[in-house]
Scaffold this motif. Structure first.
Motif, PDB file in Angstrom:
ATOM      1  N   GLY A  87      -4.182  15.074   3.162  1.00  0.00           N
ATOM      2  CA  GLY A  87      -5.444  14.485   3.611  1.00  0.00           C
ATOM      3  C   GLY A  87      -5.889  14.977   4.971  1.00  0.00           C
ATOM      4  N   PRO A  88      -7.132  14.669   5.324  1.00  0.00           N
ATOM      5  CA  PRO A  88      -7.714  15.172   6.564  1.00  0.00           C
ATOM      6  C   PRO A  88      -7.088  14.576   7.835  1.00  0.00           C
ATOM      7  N   ASP A  89      -6.413  13.437   7.718  1.00  0.00           N
ATOM      8  CA  ASP A  89      -5.827  12.800   8.901  1.00  0.00           C
ATOM      9  C   ASP A  89      -4.318  12.930   8.950  1.00  0.00           C
TER      10      ASP A  89
ATOM     11  N   ILE B 203       0.868  -1.174   0.000  1.00  0.00           N
ATOM     12  CA  ILE B 203       0.000   0.000   0.000  1.00  0.00           C
ATOM     13  C   ILE B 203       0.903   1.222   0.000  1.00  0.00           C
ATOM     14  N   GLY B 204       0.708   2.099  -0.966  1.00  0.00           N
ATOM     15  CA  GLY B 204       1.568   3.264  -1.066  1.00  0.00           C
ATOM     16  C   GLY B 204       0.824   4.576  -0.984  1.00  0.00           C
ATOM     17  N   ASP B 205       1.535   5.597  -0.558  1.00  0.00           N
ATOM     18  CA  ASP B 205       1.073   6.979  -0.572  1.00  0.00           C
ATOM     19  C   ASP B 205      -0.323   7.183   0.008  1.00  0.00           C
ATOM     20  N   VAL B 206      -0.444   7.006   1.298  1.00  0.00           N
ATOM     21  CA  VAL B 206      -1.708   7.195   2.004  1.00  0.00           C
ATOM     22  C   VAL B 206      -2.092   8.680   2.039  1.00  0.00           C
TER      23      VAL B 206
ATOM     24  N   ASP C  58      -9.199   7.010   6.142  1.00  0.00           N
ATOM     25  CA  ASP C  58     -10.416   6.321   5.712  1.00  0.00           C
ATOM     26  C   ASP C  58     -10.125   5.313   4.596  1.00  0.00           C
ATOM     27  N   LEU C  59      -9.300   5.720   3.629  1.00  0.00           N
ATOM     28  CA  LEU C  59      -8.967   4.811   2.531  1.00  0.00           C
ATOM     29  C   LEU C  59      -8.022   3.704   2.979  1.00  0.00           C
ATOM     30  N   LEU C  60      -7.101   4.026   3.887  1.00  0.00           N
ATOM     31  CA  LEU C  60      -6.196   3.007   4.424  1.00  0.00           C
ATOM     32  C   LEU C  60      -6.980   1.948   5.189  1.00  0.00           C
ATOM     33  N   ALA C  61      -7.920   2.384   6.020  1.00  0.00           N
ATOM     34  CA  ALA C  61      -8.748   1.434   6.773  1.00  0.00           C
ATOM     35  C   ALA C  61      -9.582   0.580   5.828  1.00  0.00           C
TER      36      ALA C  61
ATOM     37  N   LEU D 115       4.197   1.834   1.961  1.00  0.00           N
ATOM     38  CA  LEU D 115       5.220   2.597   1.239  1.00  0.00           C
ATOM     39  C   LEU D 115       4.768   4.033   1.052  1.00  0.00           C
ATOM     40  N   GLY D 116       5.698   4.903   0.807  1.00  0.00           N
ATOM     41  CA  GLY D 116       5.361   6.259   0.400  1.00  0.00           C
ATOM     42  C   GLY D 116       4.986   7.173   1.551  1.00  0.00           C
TER      43      GLY D 116
END
Length: 66
Positions: free
Chosen positions: A63-65, A22-25, A30-33, A56-57
């Motif tokens: 983002g909001p978080d 998973i890269g560039d959160v 919300d999207l990571l979860a 990664l990244g």
């Protein structure tokens, strides 16, 4: 093929291991979860004896978080 004889398409993880990358959160918890839930669902449907999640990244930025 490169001058070294190594090509990225030949890359492999260890036998029997499932890898999730998973890269560039960018601060989007919300999207990571949601991605973690998708991985969990996949593992319930198609179990793996060994698996890893690789983050990664950028974790924060925009983002909001962040």
């Amino acid at each position: 093929m490169t001058e070294t004889g190594i090509h990225y398409l030949d890359a492999r993880g260890p036998d029997g291991m499932r890898l999730y990358a998973i890269g560039d959160v960018h601060g989007r918890h919300d999207l990571l979860a949601a991605m973690h839930r998708r991985i969990e669902t996949e593992l319930e449907y198609a179990p793996a004896t060994d698996w890893r999640i690789i983050h990664l990244g950028d974790y924060v930025d925009r983002g909001p978080d962040s």
